[in-house]
Design an enzyme around this catalytic site. Structure first.
Site, short mmCIF file in Angstrom:
data_model
loop_
_atom_site.label_atom_id
_atom_site.label_comp_id
_atom_site.label_asym_id
_atom_site.label_seq_id
_atom_site.Cartn_x
_atom_site.Cartn_y
_atom_site.Cartn_z
N ASP A 74 32.09 43.09 44.95
CA ASP A 74 32.96 43.75 43.99
C ASP A 74 33.16 42.76 42.84
O ASP A 74 32.91 41.56 42.98
CB ASP A 74 34.28 44.08 44.68
CG ASP A 74 35.31 44.65 43.74
OD1 ASP A 74 34.99 45.61 43.01
OD2 ASP A 74 36.44 44.12 43.72
N LEU A 75 33.62 43.24 41.68
CA LEU A 75 33.90 42.36 40.55
C LEU A 75 35.39 42.08 40.39
O LEU A 75 35.86 40.97 40.63
CB LEU A 75 33.35 42.96 39.26
CG LEU A 75 31.84 42.95 39.03
CD1 LEU A 75 31.50 43.66 37.73
CD2 LEU A 75 31.31 41.51 39.00
N ASP A 76 36.14 43.11 39.98
CA ASP A 76 37.54 42.93 39.61
C ASP A 76 38.39 42.47 40.79
O ASP A 76 38.37 43.09 41.86
CB ASP A 76 38.11 44.24 39.06
CG ASP A 76 37.41 44.71 37.80
OD1 ASP A 76 36.77 43.87 37.14
OD2 ASP A 76 37.51 45.91 37.47
N ASP A 93 37.96 42.65 47.46
CA ASP A 93 39.39 42.41 47.67
C ASP A 93 40.14 43.63 48.20
O ASP A 93 41.25 43.49 48.69
CB ASP A 93 40.04 41.99 46.34
CG ASP A 93 40.12 43.16 45.36
OD1 ASP A 93 41.25 43.60 45.05
OD2 ASP A 93 39.08 43.64 44.91
#
Length: 238
Positions: free
Chosen positions: A16-18, A188
């Site tokens: 994931d990024l954010d 996250d």
């Protein structure tokens, strides 16, 4: 590093990024402020336009087209266009205004500072395994120096429905030419990342950057294979 399930063979990692590779909260706050300033200054009738007004248009559009949820960029663009139509702009003016607003949004959305630790960790991992991104968001890694580590980047909307639905997880496995169970997804969010990865057949790593308690968080439904509190911990898997 805490293990909750037996960890199987790993042949690739997806991220994931954010809020996984960086803190996205200040980025979104700043970007939202800049977007609202652009919209308010675009036309005199929008001078008093507020974030609450914008959210009202977003929800109206979602009720009209529930599938728009899977493409946050198009959802935002169409919400702004609807706003501009509602104040009396022509279709072409509203389309042009929404495009301008989204261009302004994009400029700020990817002004992200990446820690050296994150760069170092991804560089180490990329020497061992192919890495890829699976994101529901619209940040552009090439604008903040992370694209160099990834084989490909999958985005909700253009590349399938948003996580936790299985579309992008399955597409990632197809593009990596690997069985799902040999891919470790790192994220996250306990629903979109952990739940989505596990129900799709991948292994899952929860990155717990906010010192949360897995047994207390309401959206904790499926145990990840492992939990880490900093990205650098993944180097121990090499």
């Amino acid at each position: 590093m805490h293990f909750y399930r037996p960890l199987g063979q790993i042949s690739a990692l997806t991220f994931d990024l954010d809020d996984t590779l960086y803190d996205n909260r200040p980025v979104i706050r700043r970007t939202t402020e800049e977007l609202m300033a652009f919209v308010q200054g675009y036309h005199p009738r929008l001078h008093d336009f507020t974030l609450s007004d914008f959210e009202r248009y977003r929800q109206a559009l979602l009720q009209e087209d529930p599938e728009i949820y899977h493409d946050v960029t198009e959802w935002r663009r169409r919400s702004i266009e609807l706003t501009m139509l509602d104040i009396g702009l022509t279709a072409s003016q509203a389309s042009e205004g929404a495009a301008g607003a989204m261009a302004h949004f994009a400029q700020w959305r990817s002004r992200i500072d990446i820690s050296q630790e994150t760069h170092d960790t991804l560089a180490k991992l990329a020497k061992k395994w192919p890495l890829a991104v699976i994101t529901n968001g619209n940040a552009e890694p090439h604008l903040f120096g992370l694209d160099q580590y990834f084989t490909f980047i999958l985005r909700a909307g253009p590349d399938g429905r948003s996580k936790p639905l299985a579309d992008m997880y399955h597409l990632a496995a197809e593009k990596l030419d690997l069985p799902l169970e040999r891919i470790l997804h790192v994220g996250d969010d306990l629903t979109t990342d952990v739940g989505g990865a596990i129900t799709s057949g991948m292994q899952a790593c929860w990155i717990n950057l906010l010192d949360g308690d897995l047994m207390q968080i309401k959206d904790s439904r499926l145990l990840p294979h492992l939990e880490i509190s900093r990205l650098a911990s993944l180097s121990a898997l090499i």
